[in-house]
Design a protein around this motif. Structure first.
Motif, PDB file in Angstrom:
ATOM      1  N   LEU A  85     -20.342   7.646  -7.778  1.00  0.00           N
ATOM      2  CA  LEU A  85     -19.206   6.858  -8.252  1.00  0.00           C
ATOM      3  C   LEU A  85     -19.690   5.591  -8.939  1.00  0.00           C
ATOM      4  O   LEU A  85     -20.815   5.138  -8.728  1.00  0.00           O
ATOM      5  CB  LEU A  85     -18.300   6.484  -7.070  1.00  0.00           C
ATOM      6  CG  LEU A  85     -17.706   7.641  -6.267  1.00  0.00           C
ATOM      7  CD1 LEU A  85     -16.941   7.098  -5.070  1.00  0.00           C
ATOM      8  CD2 LEU A  85     -16.795   8.501  -7.129  1.00  0.00           C
ATOM      9  N   SER A  86     -18.812   4.994  -9.726  1.00  0.00           N
ATOM     10  CA  SER A  86     -19.109   3.691 -10.317  1.00  0.00           C
ATOM     11  C   SER A  86     -19.073   2.637  -9.211  1.00  0.00           C
ATOM     12  O   SER A  86     -18.626   2.900  -8.092  1.00  0.00           O
ATOM     13  CB  SER A  86     -18.065   3.349 -11.382  1.00  0.00           C
ATOM     14  OG  SER A  86     -16.785   3.187 -10.776  1.00  0.00           O
ATOM     15  N   LYS A  87     -19.537   1.422  -9.530  1.00  0.00           N
ATOM     16  CA  LYS A  87     -19.513   0.350  -8.530  1.00  0.00           C
ATOM     17  C   LYS A  87     -18.101   0.077  -8.055  1.00  0.00           C
ATOM     18  O   LYS A  87     -17.859  -0.071  -6.850  1.00  0.00           O
ATOM     19  CB  LYS A  87     -20.138  -0.916  -9.127  1.00  0.00           C
ATOM     20  CG  LYS A  87     -20.038  -2.162  -8.237  1.00  0.00           C
ATOM     21  CD  LYS A  87     -20.600  -1.918  -6.839  1.00  0.00           C
ATOM     22  CE  LYS A  87     -22.092  -1.694  -6.852  1.00  0.00           C
ATOM     23  NZ  LYS A  87     -22.649  -1.572  -5.486  1.00  0.00           N
ATOM     24  N   ARG A  88     -17.134   0.037  -8.964  1.00  0.00           N
ATOM     25  CA  ARG A  88     -15.754  -0.180  -8.556  1.00  0.00           C
ATOM     26  C   ARG A  88     -15.257   0.974  -7.687  1.00  0.00           C
ATOM     27  O   ARG A  88     -14.503   0.763  -6.728  1.00  0.00           O
ATOM     28  CB  ARG A  88     -14.848  -0.351  -9.781  1.00  0.00           C
ATOM     29  CG  ARG A  88     -15.089  -1.637 -10.548  1.00  0.00           C
ATOM     30  CD  ARG A  88     -14.115  -1.768 -11.716  1.00  0.00           C
ATOM     31  NE  ARG A  88     -12.735  -1.936 -11.261  1.00  0.00           N
ATOM     32  CZ  ARG A  88     -12.197  -3.108 -10.952  1.00  0.00           C
ATOM     33  NH1 ARG A  88     -12.915  -4.217 -11.039  1.00  0.00           N
ATOM     34  NH2 ARG A  88     -10.936  -3.191 -10.566  1.00  0.00           N
ATOM     35  N   GLY A  89     -15.686   2.195  -8.015  1.00  0.00           N
ATOM     36  CA  GLY A  89     -15.302   3.337  -7.190  1.00  0.00           C
ATOM     37  C   GLY A  89     -15.860   3.220  -5.785  1.00  0.00           C
ATOM     38  O   GLY A  89     -15.169   3.512  -4.795  1.00  0.00           O
ATOM     39  N   GLN A  90     -17.107   2.791  -5.662  1.00  0.00           N
ATOM     40  CA  GLN A  90     -17.724   2.594  -4.348  1.00  0.00           C
ATOM     41  C   GLN A  90     -16.998   1.510  -3.556  1.00  0.00           C
ATOM     42  O   GLN A  90     -16.782   1.653  -2.345  1.00  0.00           O
ATOM     43  CB  GLN A  90     -19.195   2.226  -4.516  1.00  0.00           C
ATOM     44  CG  GLN A  90     -20.051   3.340  -5.106  1.00  0.00           C
ATOM     45  CD  GLN A  90     -21.462   2.882  -5.411  1.00  0.00           C
ATOM     46  OE1 GLN A  90     -21.876   1.789  -5.042  1.00  0.00           O
ATOM     47  NE2 GLN A  90     -22.219   3.715  -6.115  1.00  0.00           N
ATOM     48  N   ILE A  91     -16.635   0.439  -4.250  1.00  0.00           N
ATOM     49  CA  ILE A  91     -15.906  -0.654  -3.590  1.00  0.00           C
ATOM     50  C   ILE A  91     -14.554  -0.152  -3.074  1.00  0.00           C
ATOM     51  O   ILE A  91     -14.141  -0.473  -1.953  1.00  0.00           O
ATOM     52  CB  ILE A  91     -15.711  -1.834  -4.561  1.00  0.00           C
ATOM     53  CG1 ILE A  91     -17.062  -2.475  -4.907  1.00  0.00           C
ATOM     54  CG2 ILE A  91     -14.761  -2.871  -3.974  1.00  0.00           C
ATOM     55  CD1 ILE A  91     -17.760  -3.141  -3.755  1.00  0.00           C
ATOM     56  N   TRP A  92     -13.864   0.664  -3.869  1.00  0.00           N
ATOM     57  CA  TRP A  92     -12.571   1.197  -3.442  1.00  0.00           C
ATOM     58  C   TRP A  92     -12.709   2.153  -2.261  1.00  0.00           C
ATOM     59  O   TRP A  92     -11.850   2.182  -1.369  1.00  0.00           O
ATOM     60  CB  TRP A  92     -11.858   1.884  -4.611  1.00  0.00           C
ATOM     61  CG  TRP A  92     -11.051   0.932  -5.431  1.00  0.00           C
ATOM     62  CD1 TRP A  92     -11.307   0.494  -6.685  1.00  0.00           C
ATOM     63  CD2 TRP A  92      -9.838   0.279  -5.019  1.00  0.00           C
ATOM     64  NE1 TRP A  92     -10.345  -0.393  -7.101  1.00  0.00           N
ATOM     65  CE2 TRP A  92      -9.423  -0.545  -6.089  1.00  0.00           C
ATOM     66  CE3 TRP A  92      -9.074   0.305  -3.853  1.00  0.00           C
ATOM     67  CZ2 TRP A  92      -8.275  -1.331  -6.020  1.00  0.00           C
ATOM     68  CZ3 TRP A  92      -7.927  -0.485  -3.783  1.00  0.00           C
ATOM     69  CH2 TRP A  92      -7.547  -1.269  -4.862  1.00  0.00           C
ATOM     70  N   VAL A  93     -13.789   2.915  -2.220  1.00  0.00           N
ATOM     71  CA  VAL A  93     -14.044   3.774  -1.060  1.00  0.00           C
ATOM     72  C   VAL A  93     -14.183   2.921   0.193  1.00  0.00           C
ATOM     73  O   VAL A  93     -13.641   3.244   1.261  1.00  0.00           O
ATOM     74  CB  VAL A  93     -15.301   4.636  -1.290  1.00  0.00           C
ATOM     75  CG1 VAL A  93     -15.742   5.302   0.013  1.00  0.00           C
ATOM     76  CG2 VAL A  93     -15.035   5.693  -2.346  1.00  0.00           C
ATOM     77  N   LEU A 164     -13.548  -7.518  -6.566  1.00  0.00           N
ATOM     78  CA  LEU A 164     -12.738  -6.867  -7.600  1.00  0.00           C
ATOM     79  C   LEU A 164     -11.965  -7.894  -8.427  1.00  0.00           C
ATOM     80  O   LEU A 164     -11.670  -7.661  -9.601  1.00  0.00           O
ATOM     81  CB  LEU A 164     -11.774  -5.871  -6.958  1.00  0.00           C
ATOM     82  CG  LEU A 164     -12.395  -4.609  -6.344  1.00  0.00           C
ATOM     83  CD1 LEU A 164     -11.314  -3.743  -5.716  1.00  0.00           C
ATOM     84  CD2 LEU A 164     -13.187  -3.820  -7.379  1.00  0.00           C
ATOM     85  N   GLN A 165     -11.652  -9.035  -7.813  1.00  0.00           N
ATOM     86  CA  GLN A 165     -10.940 -10.101  -8.519  1.00  0.00           C
ATOM     87  C   GLN A 165     -11.887 -11.008  -9.294  1.00  0.00           C
ATOM     88  O   GLN A 165     -11.433 -11.941  -9.963  1.00  0.00           O
ATOM     89  CB  GLN A 165     -10.126 -10.929  -7.525  1.00  0.00           C
ATOM     90  CG  GLN A 165      -8.994 -10.165  -6.865  1.00  0.00           C
ATOM     91  CD  GLN A 165      -8.240 -11.004  -5.843  1.00  0.00           C
ATOM     92  OE1 GLN A 165      -8.701 -12.076  -5.447  1.00  0.00           O
ATOM     93  NE2 GLN A 165      -7.076 -10.535  -5.426  1.00  0.00           N
ATOM     94  N   GLY A 166     -13.187 -10.752  -9.182  1.00  0.00           N
ATOM     95  CA  GLY A 166     -14.165 -11.565  -9.892  1.00  0.00           C
ATOM     96  C   GLY A 166     -14.458 -12.904  -9.253  1.00  0.00           C
ATOM     97  O   GLY A 166     -15.007 -13.801  -9.898  1.00  0.00           O
ATOM     98  N   ARG A 167     -14.138 -13.054  -7.965  1.00  0.00           N
ATOM     99  CA  ARG A 167     -14.319 -14.338  -7.289  1.00  0.00           C
ATOM    100  C   ARG A 167     -15.727 -14.515  -6.713  1.00  0.00           C
ATOM    101  O   ARG A 167     -16.194 -15.639  -6.554  1.00  0.00           O
ATOM    102  CB  ARG A 167     -13.287 -14.505  -6.166  1.00  0.00           C
ATOM    103  CG  ARG A 167     -11.855 -14.648  -6.665  1.00  0.00           C
ATOM    104  CD  ARG A 167     -10.888 -14.675  -5.497  1.00  0.00           C
ATOM    105  NE  ARG A 167      -9.516 -14.875  -5.933  1.00  0.00           N
ATOM    106  CZ  ARG A 167      -8.929 -16.054  -6.021  1.00  0.00           C
ATOM    107  NH1 ARG A 167      -9.611 -17.154  -5.715  1.00  0.00           N
ATOM    108  NH2 ARG A 167      -7.685 -16.153  -6.425  1.00  0.00           N
ATOM    109  N   ILE A 168     -16.369 -13.411  -6.334  1.00  0.00           N
ATOM    110  CA  ILE A 168     -17.698 -13.485  -5.727  1.00  0.00           C
ATOM    111  C   ILE A 168     -18.585 -12.410  -6.335  1.00  0.00           C
ATOM    112  O   ILE A 168     -18.108 -11.501  -7.015  1.00  0.00           O
ATOM    113  CB  ILE A 168     -17.641 -13.305  -4.188  1.00  0.00           C
ATOM    114  CG1 ILE A 168     -17.105 -11.905  -3.837  1.00  0.00           C
ATOM    115  CG2 ILE A 168     -16.808 -14.387  -3.538  1.00  0.00           C
ATOM    116  CD1 ILE A 168     -17.200 -11.574  -2.354  1.00  0.00           C
ATOM    117  N   GLU A 169     -19.882 -12.521  -6.054  1.00  0.00           N
ATOM    118  CA  GLU A 169     -20.822 -11.507  -6.505  1.00  0.00           C
ATOM    119  C   GLU A 169     -20.691 -10.250  -5.646  1.00  0.00           C
ATOM    120  O   GLU A 169     -20.018 -10.253  -4.606  1.00  0.00           O
ATOM    121  CB  GLU A 169     -22.249 -12.061  -6.430  1.00  0.00           C
ATOM    122  CG  GLU A 169     -22.497 -13.241  -7.372  1.00  0.00           C
ATOM    123  CD  GLU A 169     -23.922 -13.751  -7.266  1.00  0.00           C
ATOM    124  OE1 GLU A 169     -24.710 -13.175  -6.484  1.00  0.00           O
ATOM    125  OE2 GLU A 169     -24.242 -14.723  -7.974  1.00  0.00           O
TER     126      GLU A 169
END
Length: 203
Positions: A85-93, A164-169
């Motif tokens: 998965l993409s990084k965003r996909g991994q984060i959503w998992v 996901l909101q771009g607030r942190i690394e």
């Protein structure tokens, strides 16, 4: 979100401190096991208390350090699937996992675990084995451990939403830190050096 991130940092700090000290229980368990084996072989005597304190210590280390383990992302993951998965996909998992799996499981265990601990504490339940120990201290590790794990799950959830909101690394990026075993070895080395220095000053 700023308030939630402060909460997350607080939870991270608590579990980091817990992990720093709880690893000493592994050393204590090893020492107790070794002493028990030596006494049994040399003097042909032992006690169920020595045997039970070993798994009390191990249970405490295993349960109470669960949040610390999650903080450092050392739990087993199905990387074969998530790596595709993409990084965003991994984060959503992760977000789905923390929300719909980790939190409900922790709440269910606390629902049954807290009354279980309280019953053992009020009754003063003892081990059925001769010379065994009181049970409630090890029962207490269940609500304590799963509370710390659930709080760390919420902390990880907050960090992933903030990412996901771009607030942190990226909160899943591995950082070059010493392992718990390396920190324990470093602590033992510092203690040995301090004792050696104290001995020299006494001379």
């Amino acid at each position: 979100m700023n308030g939630l991130l402060r909460f997350s940092r607080g939870v991270d700090w608590v579990n980091a401190q817990v992990g720093k000290y709880i690893i000493w229980l592994i050393l204590a368990s090893t020492v107790v096991s070794g002493v028990n084996a030596v006494v049994r072989k040399l003097f042909n005597m032992s006690s169920n208390a020595f045997l039970e304190v070993q798994w009390y210590l191990f249970a405490a280390a295993f349960l109470v350090a669960a949040g610390y383990t999650l903080l450092h992302q050392e739990h087993v993951k199905i990387d074969v699937l998530s790596s595709r998965l993409s990084k965003r996909g991994q984060i959503w998992v992760d977000i789905i996992g923390f929300t719909f799996f980790l939190t409900p499981i922790c709440l269910a265990i606390l629902w049954y675990g807290i009354p279980f601990f309280l019953q053992g504490w009020r009754s003063g339940e003892m081990s059925n084995n001769a010379g065994g120990l009181v049970r409630w201290p090890v029962y207490a590790m269940i609500p304590l451990g799963f509370t710390l794990l659930m709080l760390q799950g919420w902390s990880e959830l907050i960090k992933r939403i903030a990412f996901l909101q771009g607030r942190i690394e990226d909160p899943t990026a591995k950082r070059a830190e010493k392992s718990a075993e390396e920190e324990l070895a470093e602590s033992i080395r510092r203690l040995a050096e301090a004792e050696a220095d104290a001995g020299k000053k006494a001379d």
